[in-house]
Design an enzyme around this catalytic site. Structure first.
Site, mmCIF file in Angstrom:
data_model
loop_
_atom_site.group_PDB
_atom_site.id
_atom_site.type_symbol
_atom_site.label_atom_id
_atom_site.label_comp_id
_atom_site.label_asym_id
_atom_site.label_seq_id
_atom_site.Cartn_x
_atom_site.Cartn_y
_atom_site.Cartn_z
ATOM 1 N N HIS A 37 -5.888 9.677 -32.785
ATOM 2 C CA HIS A 37 -6.058 8.577 -33.203
ATOM 3 C C HIS A 37 -6.481 8.310 -34.294
ATOM 4 C CE1 HIS A 37 -8.844 8.611 -29.102
ATOM 5 N NE2 HIS A 37 -7.440 9.517 -29.086
ATOM 6 N N GLU A 86 -8.673 6.515 -37.249
ATOM 7 C CA GLU A 86 -9.690 7.634 -37.320
ATOM 8 C C GLU A 86 -10.348 8.533 -38.580
ATOM 9 O OE1 GLU A 86 -10.681 9.496 -33.627
ATOM 10 O OE2 GLU A 86 -11.153 7.436 -32.474
ATOM 11 N N HIS A 128 -12.081 14.113 -34.676
ATOM 12 C CA HIS A 128 -12.326 12.903 -34.542
ATOM 13 C C HIS A 128 -13.567 11.799 -34.943
ATOM 14 C CE1 HIS A 128 -9.745 12.279 -30.518
ATOM 15 N NE2 HIS A 128 -9.841 12.980 -30.584
ATOM 16 N N GLU A 149 -16.800 15.736 -33.632
ATOM 17 C CA GLU A 149 -16.664 13.598 -33.820
ATOM 18 C C GLU A 149 -17.778 13.953 -35.300
ATOM 19 O OE1 GLU A 149 -15.169 11.458 -32.081
ATOM 20 O OE2 GLU A 149 -14.694 11.760 -30.502
#
Length: 494
Positions: free
Chosen positions: A229, A232, A327, A400
């Site tokens: 992504h 990010e 991420h 994350e």
């Protein structure tokens, strides 16, 4: 190029719901009815640079401007990342910028997050004071959520740059990898795994002792990916922290290189990163929903990584033990992980070991925020797909990290992340493998703090691309699986 709400030449207006198709380019915002030459204080906005994003600017008053994020290319659903410059300012000029078309309603702006800013005379990114940032539902914009921030320009000759979070561009990655390559380390190899749709590099790094790449040796492989992504950006700093530690002269790094093979693809979506998208590729695909059947022409980077992983899976000399996809999260604090749910309770419990160990090593990592799920909406992600594909000695995670901050245990105060803090989390991820594989007794001397990037040169010997096997010294781990070859690599064994 995006149409403007008012052009400098004509002052013509367009409706606020017209499509935004590109970035502003040295766009001069003039007051309504103004006919003369632009003056100091008539702001010039620009986002036509790498990873830039600003689709439109509306002049509201002398002090206030509405800003519109350009949607991801070929996908109008995603509008989060912004990155633009402002010049031609007056000293002590005060403004309010309203970012009016976010595609998300939940945001860390509710919890104190603030945009980043730097200028030509002060090139280090810093956060705008949170007291100057407001996030609210606005009746003037169809009750959408708006983020407004007040700012005072203090140096007329400066160009100011504002961004959603610390930018990390494709070019920055290439310079970083070029510098690593020039150090001629015999335990570092950089390969071109493939090209994106726009012919940008998909780099694959192999970090391990040369002995692990000899023909006939068995390999325990840790596979790490980041930046699927593109908006990010914290994931790139975390990934760089992992790489920095693994190539360092730290005694833990040396032990890890002797016992493990690290495969790292640091940027899975280079086109999206370059274009300033938040979530999608050039063609508008969320690549992290296409692992089950990636197209070699529409998702070439994903296709290349998946083919490599399947090739490794089908090699009886290779144990692919970890897959970690990095991420950044837009609504939660701290670092945390997502894992998979398995019917085998023992496998499920073993999967929890690495996050628990990481929580002990990293003050910003939260095991309480870590969760294990088999959400249907996540079925096409790397974690879910590879978790179903690989056998029960392999563990797949999404790592994350918050766009904003972490909360230290026992306190309620949020500590905003810096570039260095993100990289520190990466270093702690790397050193956690020492605990997981119970290799602590092999570390020579006292365990010094994890280092920052070093620039030492070490002797060079050529690192080949072959996937021969490496050492297998992990204590408490099962032996190599019985091998079942995949007939159809697009089908998950769930």
């Amino acid at each position: 190029m995006a149409e403007r709400s008012r052009t400098a030449e004509t002052g013509s207006a367009i409706r606020s719901d017209d499509i935004i198709a590109g970035n502003v380019s040295k766009y001069i915002v003039l007051p309504a009815g103004y006919c003369g030459q632009p003056k100091k204080g008539h702001l010039i906005f620009d986002a036509c640079f790498e990873s830039g994003n600003l689709g439109r600017v509306d002049h509201v008053t002398e002090f206030e401007y509405d800003l519109f994020i350009r949607p991801d290319t070929c996908n109008p659903r995603f509008r989060v990342w912004f990155n633009f410059t402002v010049e031609n300012v007056k000293e002590s000029q005060r403004v309010i910028f309203n970012v009016v078309n976010f595609s998300k309603t939940k945001s860390l702006y509710r919890d104190g997050m603030a945009p980043m800013v730097k200028s030509t005379s002060r090139p280090k990114w810093q956060r705008i004071p949170s007291k100057n940032v407001y996030y609210y539902r606005c009746p003037d914009h169809r009750k959408n959520y708006v983020m407004s921030f007040a700012f005072c320009f203090d140096r007329e000759d400066d160009t100011y740059q504002f961004a959603y979070c610390y930018p990390y561009t494709y070019t920055r990655l290439q310079h970083y990898l070029d510098n690593l390559q020039r150090r001629n380390m015999d335990y570092f190899c950089r390969e071109l795994l493939g090209l994106s749709v726009q012919k940008r590099r998909l780099d694959l790094l192999t970090i391990t002792s040369p002995a692990n790449l000899r023909p006939g040796a068995e390999q325990k492989v840790v596979f790490i990916t980041a930046r699927v992504h593109p908006g990010e950006t914290p994931s790139s700093f975390v990934c760089q922290g992992i790489i920095d530690f693994l190539v360092s002269h730290h005694p833990i790094a040396k032990v890890l290189r002797d016992h493990l093979v690290f495969k790292i693809a640091p940027m899975l979506n280079p086109d999206g990163v370059y274009l300033g998208n938040y979530r999608c590729s050039l063609m508008g695909f969320d690549l992290n929903r296409h692992w089950a059947n990636p197209s070699p022409w529409a998702h070439p980077t994903l296709h290349g990584v998946k083919e490599l992983i399947i090739d490794m899976y089908n090699n009886p000399k290779i144990n692919l033990e970890f897959y970690i996809d990095i991420h950044a999260h837009s609504t939660m604090m701290n670092g945390f992980m997502y894992g998979n749910i398995f019917e085998d309770e023992e496998r499920f419990q073993r999967q929890a070991v690495f996050p628990k160990l990481l929580c002990q090593n990293a003050e910003d990592f939260s095991y309480s925020s870590t969760s294990f799920n088999r959400d249907a909406v996540k079925a096409g992600t790397g974690r879910r797909f590879l978790g179903g594909l690989l056998n029960d000695t392999s563990y797949c995670y999404t790592l994350e990290v918050s766009f904003y901050s972490y909360v230290l245990g026992g306190t309620a105060a949020a500590v905003p992340y810096t570039e260095e803090a993100y990289m520190k989390l990466g270093r702690n991820v790397a050193r956690t493998f020492l605990d997981y594989y119970r290799l602590n007794s092999l570390v020579e001397g006292p365990l010094a703090p994890t280092p920052k990037t070093r620039k030492d040169n070490v002797p060079h010997s050529k690192c080949t691309a072959q996937r021969g096997p490496g050492n297998s010294h992990a204590a408490g781990k099962p032996n190599k699986r019985s091998q079942a070859h995949l007939k159809d690599p697009s089908v998950s064994k769930r």
